[in-house]
Motif scaffolding. Sequence first.
Motif, mmCIF file in Angstrom:
data_model
loop_
_atom_site.group_PDB
_atom_site.id
_atom_site.type_symbol
_atom_site.label_atom_id
_atom_site.label_comp_id
_atom_site.label_asym_id
_atom_site.label_seq_id
_atom_site.Cartn_x
_atom_site.Cartn_y
_atom_site.Cartn_z
ATOM 1 N N ASP A 55 58.063 65.033 -125.528
ATOM 2 C CA ASP A 55 56.931 65.537 -126.314
ATOM 3 C C ASP A 55 57.470 66.372 -127.478
ATOM 4 N N GLU A 56 57.625 65.732 -128.634
ATOM 5 C CA GLU A 56 58.212 66.435 -129.779
ATOM 6 C C GLU A 56 57.319 67.572 -130.266
ATOM 7 N N GLU A 57 56.002 67.357 -130.197
ATOM 8 C CA GLU A 57 55.076 68.408 -130.621
ATOM 9 C C GLU A 57 55.232 69.656 -129.756
ATOM 10 N N LEU A 58 55.362 69.462 -128.446
ATOM 11 C CA LEU A 58 55.552 70.586 -127.549
ATOM 12 C C LEU A 58 56.888 71.266 -127.816
ATOM 13 N N LEU A 59 57.936 70.481 -128.045
ATOM 14 C CA LEU A 59 59.235 71.068 -128.364
ATOM 15 C C LEU A 59 59.159 71.936 -129.620
ATOM 16 N N ARG A 60 58.385 71.474 -130.589
ATOM 17 C CA ARG A 60 58.248 72.257 -131.825
ATOM 18 C C ARG A 60 57.527 73.583 -131.535
ATOM 19 N N ASN A 61 56.522 73.528 -130.673
ATOM 20 C CA ASN A 61 55.792 74.750 -130.321
ATOM 21 C C ASN A 61 56.658 75.714 -129.510
ATOM 22 N N ILE A 62 57.501 75.150 -128.625
ATOM 23 C CA ILE A 62 58.432 75.994 -127.860
ATOM 24 C C ILE A 62 59.425 76.657 -128.819
ATOM 25 N N TYR A 63 59.895 75.893 -129.775
ATOM 26 C CA TYR A 63 60.823 76.436 -130.768
ATOM 27 C C TYR A 63 60.186 77.598 -131.533
ATOM 28 N N LEU A 64 58.929 77.436 -131.937
ATOM 29 C CA LEU A 64 58.238 78.497 -132.671
ATOM 30 C C LEU A 64 58.083 79.759 -131.817
ATOM 31 N N GLU A 65 57.841 79.570 -130.512
ATOM 32 C CA GLU A 65 57.730 80.712 -129.606
ATOM 33 C C GLU A 65 59.076 81.440 -129.494
ATOM 34 N N LEU A 66 60.139 80.671 -129.287
ATOM 35 C CA LEU A 66 61.460 81.275 -129.154
ATOM 36 C C LEU A 66 61.882 81.970 -130.449
ATOM 37 N N LYS A 67 61.531 81.367 -131.546
ATOM 38 C CA LYS A 67 61.848 81.970 -132.844
ATOM 39 C C LYS A 67 61.050 83.252 -133.044
ATOM 40 N N SER A 196 48.180 77.150 -127.804
ATOM 41 C CA SER A 196 47.373 78.333 -128.071
ATOM 42 C C SER A 196 48.208 79.449 -128.679
ATOM 43 N N ARG A 197 49.459 79.573 -128.264
ATOM 44 C CA ARG A 197 50.334 80.595 -128.831
ATOM 45 C C ARG A 197 50.562 80.351 -130.323
ATOM 46 N N VAL A 198 50.762 79.099 -130.691
ATOM 47 C CA VAL A 198 50.970 78.777 -132.100
ATOM 48 C C VAL A 198 49.708 79.092 -132.887
ATOM 49 N N ASP A 199 48.540 78.742 -132.336
ATOM 50 C CA ASP A 199 47.286 79.083 -133.005
ATOM 51 C C ASP A 199 47.129 80.598 -133.125
ATOM 52 N N TYR A 200 47.604 81.304 -132.088
ATOM 53 C CA TYR A 200 47.508 82.769 -132.103
ATOM 54 C C TYR A 200 48.336 83.343 -133.259
ATOM 55 N N TYR A 201 49.533 82.806 -133.452
ATOM 56 C CA TYR A 201 50.366 83.294 -134.547
ATOM 57 C C TYR A 201 49.706 83.026 -135.901
ATOM 58 N N ASP A 202 48.944 81.928 -135.967
ATOM 59 C CA ASP A 202 48.260 81.571 -137.210
ATOM 60 C C ASP A 202 46.941 82.300 -137.379
ATOM 61 N N GLY A 203 46.579 83.147 -136.402
ATOM 62 C CA GLY A 203 45.326 83.888 -136.488
ATOM 63 C C GLY A 203 44.094 83.084 -136.172
ATOM 64 N N LYS A 204 44.240 81.927 -135.487
ATOM 65 C CA LYS A 204 43.107 81.053 -135.209
ATOM 66 C C LYS A 204 42.511 81.269 -133.817
ATOM 67 N N LEU A 205 43.318 81.763 -132.878
ATOM 68 C CA LEU A 205 42.877 81.776 -131.490
ATOM 69 C C LEU A 205 43.539 82.933 -130.752
ATOM 70 N N THR A 206 42.788 83.556 -129.858
ATOM 71 C CA THR A 206 43.355 84.628 -129.045
ATOM 72 C C THR A 206 43.282 84.311 -127.563
ATOM 73 N N ARG A 207 42.731 83.142 -127.179
ATOM 74 C CA ARG A 207 42.612 82.784 -125.775
ATOM 75 C C ARG A 207 43.165 81.377 -125.554
ATOM 76 N N VAL A 208 43.629 81.145 -124.332
ATOM 77 C CA VAL A 208 44.171 79.835 -123.993
ATOM 78 C C VAL A 208 43.054 78.946 -123.463
ATOM 79 N N LYS A 209 42.959 77.733 -124.003
ATOM 80 C CA LYS A 209 42.014 76.736 -123.491
ATOM 81 C C LYS A 209 42.812 75.658 -122.762
ATOM 82 N N TYR A 210 42.532 75.516 -121.457
ATOM 83 C CA TYR A 210 43.312 74.578 -120.644
ATOM 84 C C TYR A 210 42.667 73.192 -120.687
ATOM 85 N N THR A 211 42.633 72.615 -121.888
ATOM 86 C CA THR A 211 41.921 71.361 -122.084
ATOM 87 C C THR A 211 42.700 70.159 -121.587
#
Length: 325
Positions: A55-67, A196-211
Amino acid sequence: MNEKSLYRYRTINKYSIKALMNDEIYATTPNNFNDPYDVIFLYDIDELVKLILLDEELLRNIYLELKHENLFTISFEIFYSLIKSSPFNFYNEIEILMNNAIKLFRKKHLIACFSENSKSEIMWAHYSNFGTGFVIKYNLNDLNNMCSKYLQKIDKNLFENIDDKKQYGCFPVNYHGKKLNGTNLGYKIIKAYFESRVDYYDGKLTRVKYTHLSNEDFKAITLNKMKAWEYEKEERIVLPNDNEINDSVLIGHCRPRAVYIGEFMELHNKYLILHICKQKNIPVYHMESSLSTKLFGLQEIKYTNEEIDIILKELVNGVKEVQVA
């Protein structure tokens, strides 16, 4: 109408007395449970990493979190190449992030526990302070109506669509001899967490949606317990936690159908419970050990209104100051 009854074991304290007086029901996050393995699952780190690597999209999000946590200064392209070629080097980071995702899942959900059995001596010992507390009887239909009202009031952004609400309500617990293998569920939870963490950094979301979790996935996590707890015959309310501060949250009001007084309740507490129930016109029972049989067990003996009046008159003479133990 569903006439099934559920029972909630309570100790005597100022919070349980207030809740009884006001028909309040509180739920708590699993972080406060006496079973540390409740609402949790095992996962195979090797299989989990395989799913993540696809899942490349997930890897990118993990990278953003670690960064964001200042763990990396390299580019995503270098990170992607490294984790693809040597995934073992990132196992520790993946395990930390996975554990954080599970902790957040537990924090984001509220659970209120009930039992199908009001006569369990073990339950009275464990959850009503060795028979000195009380048990409240509720109607299942009343509890489900309360859950529906709660879901109507909370932040609608928690739901991707109306079907997500089917995950919430009052359900029986399933007991198993082995831990749930939740590797695939873990992948879905970690995916939701990082989106949700990536959205949080962008100011879009403060809660996790387990969709990404299906109804079956969600219930597999929240309704499975060790077989050792089977004696509890538990049913539980599961609701999303719309409160970012408190671990214990008022989820609604539900009128008790009856109250059961513990066999060893202290006199001043007995007076208090009887007085509250008389004012609210709630039927009251008292529990007694069965001494006429070799088998262990408790009997429920109902007080008549006349008996309650007599007992209150007798107790008031010995109760100079009503205090909550």
